[in-house]
Design an enzyme around this catalytic site. Structure first.
Site, short mmCIF file in Angstrom:
data_model
loop_
_atom_site.label_atom_id
_atom_site.label_comp_id
_atom_site.label_asym_id
_atom_site.label_seq_id
_atom_site.Cartn_x
_atom_site.Cartn_y
_atom_site.Cartn_z
N GLY A 177 1.13 -50.19 37.69
CA GLY A 177 2.19 -49.65 38.54
C GLY A 177 3.40 -50.55 38.72
N ARG B 291 -7.86 -29.79 31.14
CA ARG B 291 -6.48 -30.26 31.20
C ARG B 291 -5.61 -29.42 32.15
NH1 ARG B 291 -3.67 -33.76 27.81
NH2 ARG B 291 -5.45 -34.24 26.54
N MET C 107 -1.05 -42.26 31.73
CA MET C 107 -1.66 -42.23 30.40
C MET C 107 -2.21 -40.86 30.00
SD MET C 107 -0.90 -45.18 29.47
CE MET C 107 -1.81 -45.41 27.94
N HIS D 40 9.01 -45.80 27.77
CA HIS D 40 8.19 -46.13 26.61
C HIS D 40 8.54 -47.54 26.13
CE1 HIS D 40 5.70 -45.50 23.13
NE2 HIS D 40 6.67 -45.98 22.38
N GLU E 179 8.01 -31.24 25.05
CA GLU E 179 6.63 -30.93 24.67
C GLU E 179 6.02 -31.97 23.71
OE1 GLU E 179 8.97 -28.72 25.09
OE2 GLU E 179 8.13 -27.11 26.33
N GLY E 180 6.85 -32.77 23.07
CA GLY E 180 6.33 -33.73 22.10
C GLY E 180 5.86 -35.03 22.76
N ASP F 216 6.76 -38.63 23.35
CA ASP F 216 7.87 -39.60 23.33
C ASP F 216 9.07 -39.11 22.50
OD1 ASP F 216 6.25 -41.31 24.86
OD2 ASP F 216 5.34 -42.18 23.08
N LYS G 241 10.09 -56.72 31.45
CA LYS G 241 11.22 -57.12 32.31
C LYS G 241 12.37 -56.15 32.16
CE LYS G 241 11.10 -62.08 32.81
NZ LYS G 241 11.67 -63.34 32.35
N GLU H 210 12.08 -53.05 31.03
CA GLU H 210 11.64 -51.74 31.53
C GLU H 210 11.99 -51.62 33.01
OE1 GLU H 210 7.59 -50.52 30.70
OE2 GLU H 210 7.51 -51.76 28.92
#
Ligand code: GRF
Length: 200
Positions: free
Chosen positions: A12, A64, A89, A108, A141-142, A144, A171, A173
């Site tokens: 987190g 899901r 994840m 990402h 929908e993909g 990344d 850092k 990110e």
């Protein structure tokens, strides 16, 4: 004030960076809820210490769609405007994307479209690139693949391991995720095809 819903699965630290910037008044938004699909996520404890609403909605052993229905219900219940995936994840289904179309961001740890999916830092090292970095993008929908809001580059050093490289990327990110959330909540960007452009 726009309401953020932050989804995490673990440490987190990206959530925490956003939360500190919200607290400091640098992002004009409110964190309405932090949700983890794992009870034991360290980020949940941090959220609670910060006095934020923090929920665990376990994904384990659930279909899901059943899991996502719970997630969507909780996000709507807290009137979330923008969903921020921060080390979450789980790949989201089209159902979830439809519910929050154009209102989901992800971070990402690579310069997309290079090295999507898991272990992006190790993929970059194994490939031998000299620069990698991180990307904040809208989620479609993909995996990344959505329009890119912000990127930052970092060098890959000869002595790097996946861990040292990941730390250097992290850092950046922390810096660009807050920048991207700010741009979205302040309504300073528009999307043209795949391109995210600054308004005016
Ligand atoms: C970050 O490297 C992020 O880019 C990736 O997962 C990691 C999450 O770290 N998606 P944290 O939980 O935000 O500390």
């Amino acid at each position: 004030m726009k309401k953020l819903g932050i989804l995490i699965s673990g440490r987190g630290s990206n959530f925490e960076a956003i939360a500190r910037n919200v607290q400091a008044g640098k992002i004009p938004a409110e964190i309405a809820v932090v949700i983890s699909n794992k009870e034991e996520a360290a980020g949940l404890a941090i959220a609670r210490q910060m006095g934020l609403k923090a929920l665990a909605i376990p994904s384990k052993g659930k279909e899901r769609e059943a899991f996502e229905r719970e997630l969507v219900a909780a996000l709507h219940e807290h009137q979330v405007d923008l969903v921020c995936l921060a080390g979450f994840m789980r790949v989201l289904t089209p159902y979830f994307i439809r519910e929050f179309r154009g209102r989901i961001l992800n971070i990402h740890p690579a310069l997309l479209p290079s090295f999507p999916g898991v272990e992006a830092q190790k993929q970059a090292l194994d490939y031998g690139v000299k620069w990698t970095g991180c990307t904040v993008h809208f989620v479609d929908e993909g995996v990344d693949t959505g329009p890119i809001v912000c990127q930052a580059a970092v060098p890959v050093l000869d002595e790097d391991t996946p861990e040292t490289l990941a730390a250097r990327i992290l850092k950046e990110e922390h810096r660009i995720y807050s920048e991207a959330v700010g741009l979205v909540v302040e309504d300073r960007i528009r999307i043209e095809g795949r391109r995210v452009l600054r308004k005016e």
